[in-house]
Design a protein around this motif. Sequence first.
Motif: not given
Ligand code: MN
Length: 647
Positions: A276, A278, A348, A374-375, A404, A438
């Motif tokens: 995606d 990000d 990511d 960042h999940h 996040y 995001d």
């Molecule tokens: Mn992301």
Amino acid sequence: MTQQGNRCLLCGSALARDTEPRVCQECEKRHQIVFELDPLAGHEDIIPGKLYAGRVKRVHDIGYFIALNPGVVGLLRKRDARGEHAPGEEVVVKVARVRGDRVDLLPWESDGDYTLVPLRKHIPLWKIGRISVNELGSAVRIRGIVAKVQRTSGPTVFTVYDETGAIECTAFASGERAYPGIDRSDVVEVRGEVVFRLDRLQVEVRHMEKLYGAEQRAVREEIDREIDRKAEPLRPEPLVRDPVLEALYPGMLELAKQLRRAVLTGVPVFIRHHADADGFIAGVAIERALLPLMRTSSPDREAEWHLFKRLPSRAPFYEMEDVVRDLQYSLEDAERFGTPMPLVLVVDNGSTAEDLPAMRKLRVYGARIMVVDHHYPGEVRDGRALVDEVAEIHVNPYLAGGDYSLTAGCLGVEIARMVNPEAGERMSHLPGIACVADRVKGETPERYIRIAEERGYTRERMEVIAECIDYEAFHLRFMDGRGVIEDLLGLGRLDRQAELIEIIWEEARRAREVQLRAALENLRRAELANGLLLCTIDLEKYTHRFSYPPAGKTTGMVHDAVASERGGERTVTIGYGPDFAVLRATEDVGRRYRMNLNTLVAELAEELPGAGVTGGGHEVAGSIKFVEGYRRQVLERLAEKLARLEA
Ligand code: MN
């Protein structure tokens, strides 16, 4: 072949460094020494009065021309010779005198036993980085570490590096791999001639030996220390001040250093990122920082193709399907090009339990793994999460009390600026786009967005770029989009950026509208007794399958449209296909109704054991997979559970 350059070849006693010949005075007295002249040696290297092994090259009236090596030929006059010699015959001769390139020989007076000792040309030690076209045709001696051994249809190519650079050393051996005893990561001394081949400087090997013991350690340590110093990243001020970012800073610096180190030591770098906007931003930023370094520090003109790869992952985690490919390619490269296993950077993606199996698999084959994500990484204990088991470095805001909202794009750009400040300068607008893409909220994202605004990007423009990348990513499938993604992000030609955005945006918007209209027309709405509006849409029947936007995004668009009619509250949307469902709920459903998608998935899996239910995501957004035969049951049970939620 010798193993220790500074010891007597015969008795092993210590000699001064670079003594030539490498025989101590005692042994020289005790043994009958015959020298074997190094192929690189010239007339200036010959010590008169000593015995040499030679081969009769030509027979002439005046005498025998005897080659001591391919370049040095001396004359043994017939009147001095003891008996007849035939061309090709090996003889031992004494050098009487050397005048210019004239070498006068005398016969060896006795025929007893002798000891053959190599007499090496004295070649000063060169640092690899100092070898230039000025040295073309000259003999050089280098000491370094073997980064890669490649067998070609011609020579075997050893890529050797020291703290100043790397160079390819070519060794010819008929039909075989030259120097089979020398391998990657060995410390070697190479003596050879500087040549220009395949558009680059190389050393044509005349002699190569592996170093051992203290000598090997000393060379390795010096190179290591210097490379470590060169790999030290710059410490730029982060683009924004943020306590979480500050806490992550040391880990990010270390990651930047390891990336630089990999480039300087010829280790391939492989970036896997979420497909995606990000994820692309984070991956491309680091790529743009690394490639210029790779171009200047690798002797391979195509290093950026051989030693670097960046690929998007369609799944929101590092999938088995991806790792099967990555492993296959890496092992193939190891076999074909003699490269070491890569340093794998997962961006990511990479922080969750779902990423673990793929990364574990890579580890079995010796790949190094680093993660920037960042999940939510699951439970954090002492700043460590589950995937720290395999990830050498793990950068994630959750590990430092953040969340996040500090996106992978922000982290990736900050790391890229550490890796290569020059390249980093042009990227300061990227984190803002990543934050918009995001949809994260908060002070730090706002600051990043403001930086992008200062660089001339309106928020609307950032949304457009994010969607364009999503659109491209959808069609790129498993390709990296190199070139086009950079142009979209304004890292390439800006005139092309504008043109490209116009074209892609037009297409994306049209596709989105077609999909949205059809979906909204066929949406089923049910007002539940608990006040929730449950919307369902059969994506297989009422949307264009396999076209943009994909199921998750389509469901999200439908959900946003419906929820906005109710003030963004009390709305749940389920888009389903034959064996999957995508769920989106407004935030209050998580907060007030305490809905948690992960709990729902766990319950369904337990209550319907034959349905093969898996999946999850955030509390109010994610996906569920099941086997096709259970679709009705899974969806009905899910609806019942939603109906039973209480505010
Ligand atoms: Mn992301």
